[in-house]
Every structure is written in structure tokens, then in C-alpha cells.
Scaffold this motif. Structure first.
Motif, PDB file in Angstrom:
ATOM      1  N   GLU A  28       0.831  -1.203   0.000  1.00  0.00           N
ATOM      2  CA  GLU A  28       0.000   0.000   0.000  1.00  0.00           C
ATOM      3  C   GLU A  28       0.871   1.262   0.000  1.00  0.00           C
ATOM      4  O   GLU A  28       2.003   1.240   0.502  1.00  0.00           O
ATOM      5  CB  GLU A  28      -0.909   0.058   1.234  1.00  0.00           C
ATOM      6  CG  GLU A  28      -1.856  -1.114   1.387  1.00  0.00           C
ATOM      7  CD  GLU A  28      -1.389  -2.123   2.411  1.00  0.00           C
ATOM      8  OE1 GLU A  28      -2.225  -2.796   3.030  1.00  0.00           O
ATOM      9  OE2 GLU A  28      -0.149  -2.233   2.588  1.00  0.00           O
ATOM     10  N   ARG A  46      -5.618   9.626  -1.914  1.00  0.00           N
ATOM     11  CA  ARG A  46      -5.833   8.436  -2.733  1.00  0.00           C
ATOM     12  C   ARG A  46      -4.820   7.383  -2.326  1.00  0.00           C
ATOM     13  O   ARG A  46      -3.605   7.603  -2.417  1.00  0.00           O
ATOM     14  CB  ARG A  46      -5.711   8.720  -4.229  1.00  0.00           C
ATOM     15  CG  ARG A  46      -6.144   7.528  -5.068  1.00  0.00           C
ATOM     16  CD  ARG A  46      -6.144   7.788  -6.555  1.00  0.00           C
ATOM     17  NE  ARG A  46      -4.814   7.646  -7.148  1.00  0.00           N
ATOM     18  CZ  ARG A  46      -4.593   7.320  -8.423  1.00  0.00           C
ATOM     19  NH1 ARG A  46      -5.614   7.112  -9.225  1.00  0.00           N
ATOM     20  NH2 ARG A  46      -3.366   7.237  -8.885  1.00  0.00           N
ATOM     21  N   SER A  62      -3.188   3.587  -2.848  1.00  0.00           N
ATOM     22  CA  SER A  62      -2.924   2.608  -3.901  1.00  0.00           C
ATOM     23  C   SER A  62      -2.400   1.326  -3.269  1.00  0.00           C
ATOM     24  O   SER A  62      -1.754   1.361  -2.223  1.00  0.00           O
ATOM     25  CB  SER A  62      -1.877   3.140  -4.894  1.00  0.00           C
ATOM     26  OG  SER A  62      -2.299   4.331  -5.515  1.00  0.00           O
ATOM     27  N   ARG A  73     -10.044  -0.266  -9.656  1.00  0.00           N
ATOM     28  CA  ARG A  73      -8.892  -1.111  -9.913  1.00  0.00           C
ATOM     29  C   ARG A  73      -8.458  -0.991 -11.363  1.00  0.00           C
ATOM     30  O   ARG A  73      -9.276  -0.682 -12.246  1.00  0.00           O
ATOM     31  CB  ARG A  73      -9.170  -2.566  -9.550  1.00  0.00           C
ATOM     32  CG  ARG A  73     -10.210  -3.245 -10.398  1.00  0.00           C
ATOM     33  CD  ARG A  73     -10.620  -4.611  -9.804  1.00  0.00           C
ATOM     34  NE  ARG A  73      -9.512  -5.570  -9.836  1.00  0.00           N
ATOM     35  CZ  ARG A  73      -9.481  -6.674  -9.091  1.00  0.00           C
ATOM     36  NH1 ARG A  73     -10.488  -6.953  -8.270  1.00  0.00           N
ATOM     37  NH2 ARG A  73      -8.454  -7.506  -9.179  1.00  0.00           N
ATOM     38  N   THR A  85      -3.206  -3.027  -9.696  1.00  0.00           N
ATOM     39  CA  THR A  85      -3.365  -2.002  -8.679  1.00  0.00           C
ATOM     40  C   THR A  85      -4.832  -1.772  -8.351  1.00  0.00           C
ATOM     41  O   THR A  85      -5.677  -1.738  -9.254  1.00  0.00           O
ATOM     42  CB  THR A  85      -2.730  -0.672  -9.143  1.00  0.00           C
ATOM     43  OG1 THR A  85      -1.349  -0.891  -9.453  1.00  0.00           O
ATOM     44  CG2 THR A  85      -2.829   0.388  -8.054  1.00  0.00           C
ATOM     45  N   TYR A 123      -7.241   0.995  -6.024  1.00  0.00           N
ATOM     46  CA  TYR A 123      -7.183   2.347  -5.473  1.00  0.00           C
ATOM     47  C   TYR A 123      -8.343   2.582  -4.498  1.00  0.00           C
ATOM     48  O   TYR A 123      -9.394   1.952  -4.602  1.00  0.00           O
ATOM     49  CB  TYR A 123      -7.278   3.393  -6.588  1.00  0.00           C
ATOM     50  CG  TYR A 123      -6.257   3.237  -7.680  1.00  0.00           C
ATOM     51  CD1 TYR A 123      -6.573   2.574  -8.863  1.00  0.00           C
ATOM     52  CD2 TYR A 123      -4.977   3.760  -7.534  1.00  0.00           C
ATOM     53  CE1 TYR A 123      -5.633   2.436  -9.881  1.00  0.00           C
ATOM     54  CE2 TYR A 123      -4.025   3.627  -8.549  1.00  0.00           C
ATOM     55  CZ  TYR A 123      -4.372   2.961  -9.715  1.00  0.00           C
ATOM     56  OH  TYR A 123      -3.433   2.832 -10.713  1.00  0.00           O
ATOM     57  N   GLN A 164     -10.053   6.162  -3.458  1.00  0.00           N
ATOM     58  CA  GLN A 164     -10.134   7.616  -3.465  1.00  0.00           C
ATOM     59  C   GLN A 164     -10.982   8.038  -2.277  1.00  0.00           C
ATOM     60  O   GLN A 164     -12.153   7.633  -2.176  1.00  0.00           O
ATOM     61  CB  GLN A 164     -10.751   8.122  -4.756  1.00  0.00           C
ATOM     62  CG  GLN A 164     -10.908   9.635  -4.823  1.00  0.00           C
ATOM     63  CD  GLN A 164      -9.582  10.370  -4.830  1.00  0.00           C
ATOM     64  OE1 GLN A 164      -8.664   9.998  -5.551  1.00  0.00           O
ATOM     65  NE2 GLN A 164      -9.485  11.427  -4.027  1.00  0.00           N
TER      66      GLN A 164
END
Length: 118
Positions: A6, A19, A21, A72, A78, A80, A82
Motif C-alpha cells: 500500500e 488516494r 494505492s 482497480r 493495482t 485504489y 479515493q
């Protein structure tokens, strides 16, 4: 082996945005449902949001609906998160989670700290 890393956590004022990831390795990313969980001090780990392996279905906790969005990119391995309109009660360590859609084996990242404070 499966690894989840992460990034994107930090310190933000109430009302701000971040955000997160999570990059997966050692796995066929599209074979996993992905999720974000969080754990605040003295509390149990709780679900924040999940997204299906293809990205068509998402599920958000009531506490973050309308503020957080999970997405994604399977080409980038990855997922995400938000986070908008952050509140002090969103302060927690946020963990990335991967669950294999066939074997149901589950993996966790190491977590990233999010602190919301004025």
C-alpha cells in the motif's frame, strides 16, 4: 508469493482528500476480489470497500458511502481508494486485502496510516 504493498497514506485536514494505492505481485491480479479495510486504535478491523475481480461490482461501508470510491486497474495490478471529504473518524491504518475467487485464500498488505486532523 503474493505481496500487497500500500501507499498514499498521510496526514490531511478534515474535508481533504487522499488516494490510496495497493500494488499486487506474485499473483494473477484479475483472479482476486480486492478490498480495503481499516483499523483505528482500540477498535476492530472493519471493511471499507470491496471490488470484484473484473471491477464491475463494488461494495462500500455505510460510513464511507458518497465519500470513498474503490477502483482497480488489472493491467497495473493495482487497486485504489479515493477518499474525499475526510473526517477525523476516518483516522486509521488502512489495509489492502486480496481474496482469490476460487480458493478463497486471503492476503493482506502491511497497512498505511491515514490521519485526519486539524
Amino acid at each position: 508469493q503474493v505481496q500487497l504493498v500500500e501507499s498514499g497514506g498521510g496526514y490531511v485536514q478534515p474535508g481533504g482528500s487522499l488516494r490510496l494505492s495497493c500494488v499486487g505481485s506474485g499473483m494473477i491480479f484479475s483472479h482476486y476480489t480486492m478490498g480495503w479495510y481499516r483499523q483505528a486504535p482500540g477498535k476492530q478491523r472493519e471493511l471499507v470497500a470491496t471490488i470484484s475481480n473484473g471491477g464491475s461490482t463494488t461494495n462500500n461501508a455505510d460510513s464511507v458511502k458518497g465519500r470513498f470510491t474503490i477502483s482497480r486497474d488489472n493491467a497495473k495490478n493495482t487497486v485504489y481508494l479515493q477518499m474525499n471529504s475526510l473526517k477525523s473518524e476516518d483516522t486509521a491504518v488502512y489495509y489492502c486485502n486480496a481474496k482469490n475467487i476460487v480458493t478463497r485464500l486471503t492476503y493482506w498488505g502491511q497497512g498505511t496510516q491515514v490521519t485526519v486532523s486539524s
